[in-house]
Write an enzyme that holds these catalytic residues in place. Structure first.
Site, PDB file in Angstrom:
ATOM      1  N   ARG A 101      41.748  71.971 -77.134  1.00  0.00           N
ATOM      2  CA  ARG A 101      42.817  71.325 -76.585  1.00  0.00           C
ATOM      3  C   ARG A 101      42.664  70.888 -75.136  1.00  0.00           C
ATOM      4  O   ARG A 101      42.646  71.757 -74.197  1.00  0.00           O
ATOM      5  CB  ARG A 101      44.245  71.909 -76.820  1.00  0.00           C
ATOM      6  CG  ARG A 101      45.448  71.169 -76.248  1.00  0.00           C
ATOM      7  CD  ARG A 101      46.741  71.712 -76.427  1.00  0.00           C
ATOM      8  NE  ARG A 101      47.051  71.196 -77.741  1.00  0.00           N
ATOM      9  CZ  ARG A 101      48.222  71.002 -78.233  1.00  0.00           C
ATOM     10  NH1 ARG A 101      49.626  71.454 -77.448  1.00  0.00           N
ATOM     11  NH2 ARG A 101      48.736  70.344 -79.536  1.00  0.00           N
ATOM     12  N   HIS A 128      45.197  63.258 -81.609  1.00  0.00           N
ATOM     13  CA  HIS A 128      45.882  64.331 -82.185  1.00  0.00           C
ATOM     14  C   HIS A 128      45.539  64.118 -83.675  1.00  0.00           C
ATOM     15  O   HIS A 128      46.580  64.249 -84.559  1.00  0.00           O
ATOM     16  CB  HIS A 128      47.252  64.516 -81.730  1.00  0.00           C
ATOM     17  CG  HIS A 128      47.733  66.072 -81.833  1.00  0.00           C
ATOM     18  ND1 HIS A 128      47.011  67.049 -82.296  1.00  0.00           N
ATOM     19  CD2 HIS A 128      49.096  66.520 -81.827  1.00  0.00           C
ATOM     20  CE1 HIS A 128      47.841  68.007 -82.155  1.00  0.00           C
ATOM     21  NE2 HIS A 128      49.055  67.831 -81.858  1.00  0.00           N
ATOM     22  N   GLN A 131      47.259  66.703 -86.415  1.00  0.00           N
ATOM     23  CA  GLN A 131      48.654  66.594 -86.517  1.00  0.00           C
ATOM     24  C   GLN A 131      48.950  65.356 -87.536  1.00  0.00           C
ATOM     25  O   GLN A 131      49.542  65.236 -88.443  1.00  0.00           O
ATOM     26  CB  GLN A 131      49.240  66.119 -85.216  1.00  0.00           C
ATOM     27  CG  GLN A 131      51.057  65.847 -85.293  1.00  0.00           C
ATOM     28  CD  GLN A 131      51.600  67.022 -85.426  1.00  0.00           C
ATOM     29  OE1 GLN A 131      51.688  67.937 -84.556  1.00  0.00           O
ATOM     30  NE2 GLN A 131      52.694  67.049 -86.383  1.00  0.00           N
ATOM     31  N   ASP A 229      57.818  60.540 -80.643  1.00  0.00           N
ATOM     32  CA  ASP A 229      57.212  61.703 -80.002  1.00  0.00           C
ATOM     33  C   ASP A 229      57.726  61.932 -78.400  1.00  0.00           C
ATOM     34  O   ASP A 229      58.452  60.806 -78.242  1.00  0.00           O
ATOM     35  CB  ASP A 229      55.538  61.421 -79.633  1.00  0.00           C
ATOM     36  CG  ASP A 229      54.906  62.466 -79.136  1.00  0.00           C
ATOM     37  OD1 ASP A 229      55.288  63.790 -78.979  1.00  0.00           O
ATOM     38  OD2 ASP A 229      53.732  62.181 -78.715  1.00  0.00           O
ATOM     39  N   CYS A 269      56.431  64.969 -83.896  1.00  0.00           N
ATOM     40  CA  CYS A 269      55.336  66.252 -84.105  1.00  0.00           C
ATOM     41  C   CYS A 269      56.138  67.411 -83.315  1.00  0.00           C
ATOM     42  O   CYS A 269      55.480  68.514 -83.623  1.00  0.00           O
ATOM     43  CB  CYS A 269      54.054  65.704 -83.326  1.00  0.00           C
ATOM     44  SG  CYS A 269      54.293  64.974 -81.709  1.00  0.00           S
ATOM     45  N   ARG A 297      51.131  72.363 -90.527  1.00  0.00           N
ATOM     46  CA  ARG A 297      50.087  72.431 -89.838  1.00  0.00           C
ATOM     47  C   ARG A 297      48.949  73.719 -90.091  1.00  0.00           C
ATOM     48  O   ARG A 297      47.882  73.388 -90.248  1.00  0.00           O
ATOM     49  CB  ARG A 297      50.464  72.619 -88.347  1.00  0.00           C
ATOM     50  CG  ARG A 297      51.185  71.471 -87.528  1.00  0.00           C
ATOM     51  CD  ARG A 297      50.516  70.312 -87.196  1.00  0.00           C
ATOM     52  NE  ARG A 297      49.304  70.683 -86.546  1.00  0.00           N
ATOM     53  CZ  ARG A 297      49.205  70.507 -85.191  1.00  0.00           C
ATOM     54  NH1 ARG A 297      50.558  70.430 -84.431  1.00  0.00           N
ATOM     55  NH2 ARG A 297      48.247  70.910 -84.579  1.00  0.00           N
TER      56      ARG A 297
HETATM   57  N1  NVA Z   1      52.257  63.294 -76.957  1.00  0.00           N
HETATM   58  C1  NVA Z   1      52.238  64.947 -76.781  1.00  0.00           C
HETATM   59  C2  NVA Z   1      52.271  65.636 -77.912  1.00  0.00           C
HETATM   60  C3  NVA Z   1      52.424  66.927 -78.066  1.00  0.00           C
HETATM   61  C4  NVA Z   1      52.096  67.462 -79.433  1.00  0.00           C
HETATM   62  C5  NVA Z   1      51.598  65.391 -75.630  1.00  0.00           C
HETATM   63  O1  NVA Z   1      50.440  65.014 -75.495  1.00  0.00           O
HETATM   64  O2  NVA Z   1      52.067  66.148 -74.928  1.00  0.00           O
HETATM   65  N1   CP Z   2      53.031  69.355 -82.280  1.00  0.00           N
HETATM   66  C1   CP Z   2      52.013  70.088 -81.498  1.00  0.00           C
HETATM   67  O1   CP Z   2      50.878  69.905 -81.469  1.00  0.00           O
HETATM   68  O2   CP Z   2      52.632  71.159 -81.104  1.00  0.00           O
HETATM   69  P1   CP Z   2      52.292  72.093 -80.005  1.00  0.00           P
HETATM   70  O3   CP Z   2      51.966  71.328 -78.449  1.00  0.00           O
HETATM   71  O4   CP Z   2      53.196  73.303 -79.921  1.00  0.00           O
HETATM   72  O5   CP Z   2      50.942  72.635 -80.309  1.00  0.00           O
END
Ligand code: NVA
Ligand code: CP
Length: 312
Positions: A101, A128, A131, A229, A269, A297
């Site tokens: 990540r 992502h 997801q 989101d 998500c 997930r």
């Molecule tokens: N668009 C959000 C998704 C979090 C799961 C982010 O990147 O923070």
């Molecule tokens: N939806 C998602 O990826 O959640 P987290 O940021 O908590 O891992």
């Protein structure tokens, strides 16, 4: 070496097999499958916060017979300037898979290029995919009946509201093209899907069949799914004030959700910011399936890991 950096790293046939395996793993969760990652160690290399992704991967690796190793970027030398290429080559000598990540999508590509173990994208600023596979599986569970999970997605319409330039929006555009879904996005003009996703579609010779509009009601018309989101993704905190002001018209209110099909599902998500991208009544709506998404997930990512491990 097989990797899962983007939705289209699996073919439609492979994605269909991943969904089928996810369903089997979900049904048989208590019957452990320790052979899939038997005594392997999979590292989670994270540069951003996480609840769902971290926990579902750690639990999933354990349930497949492996050992999860969580590495915060700042706890290892990568955070002090060791190169991505060297990090990939060193970690590949110890672990059997890397779950990453981070911010720049090029970092997961570089880890995959230099490493010699499968790399899974657990969220970048661009995509992502874990997801999106989970979300598609969650919908297919409801739509497939006794039929094929993957095939039940074809022709369905998903409306994505709010930050239509974020990783989730990009991933739905790319995932939608793999699943045969119609994707309609509504957000401020300044957040129209950008060049990065458009040129990826072009490189992969995928017709850009998504619709972008600034009218949220146009996007949700006849939609089977209404998706949103957060308006301030990780790394965009400095833009918070202007983003909140620009995206306010795209909040999923009860009225907007009611303008979709009468049996439409609401998805997010998570994490959610109640009253911003979605109203509390929508998050808590009987057709909100946000916590099934979260649970799935685990099952979907177990299927992705088992698939990669089998072909590594
Ligand atoms: N668009 C959000 C998704 C979090 C799961 C982010 O990147 O923070
Ligand atoms: N939806 C998602 O990826 O959640 P987290 O940021 O908590 O891992």
């Amino acid at each position: 070496m097989p990797h899962f950096l983007k939705e289209t790293d699996f073919t439609a046939r492979q994605a269909a097999a991943v969904f089928d395996l996810a369903r089997k793993l979900k049904r048989e969760r208590r019957a452990a499958r320790p052979a899939d990652l038997d005594r392997q160690t999979w590292a989670l290399l994270f540069s951003k916060s996480s609840t769902r992704t971290r926990v579902s991967f750690e639990v999933g690796i354990h349930e497949l017979g492996g050992n999860p190793l969580f590495l915060n970027k700042n706890d290892i030398q990568l955070g002090r300037g060791e190169t991505v290429a060297d990090t990939a080559r060193v970690l590949s000598r110890f672990v059997h898979g890397l779950i990453v990540r981070t911010f720049a999508h090029s970092e997961v590509e570089e880890l995959a290029r230099w490493g010699s173990v499968p790399v899974i994208n657990a969220l970048t600023d661009f995509l992502h995919p874990c997801q999106i596979y989970t979300d598609a599986f969650t919908l297919a569970e409801r739509w497939a009946g006794n039929g094929a999970l993957f095939d039940s997605l074809r022709g369905r319409k998903l409306a994505f509201l709010g930050d239509t330039a974020c990783n989730m929006a990009n991933s739905w555009i790319l995932g939608g093209s793999l699943f045969g879904m119609k994707i309609a996005l509504a957000g401020p003009a300044a957040f129209a899907p950008g060049n990065e996703i458009r040129s990826l579609l072009e490189r992969e010779k995928r017709p850009a069949e998504f619709l972008f509009t600034t009218d949220p009601f146009e996007a949700v018309r006849a939609a089977d799914v209404v998706y949103t989101d957060v308006w301030v993704s990780m790394g965009k905190e400095e833009e918070k004030r202007e983003r909140l002001a620009q995206m306010a018209p795209y909040s999923v209110t009860e009225k907007l959700f009611a303008a979709a099909k009468p049996d439409a599902f609401f998805m997010h998500c998570l994490p959610a910011h109640e009253g911003e991208e979605a109203a509390k009544a929508v998050l808590e709506h009987p057709r909100s399936i946000i916590f099934d998404e979260a649970e799935n997930r685990l099952h979907t990512q177990k299927a992705i890991m088992a698939t990669l491990a089998a072909s590594a």
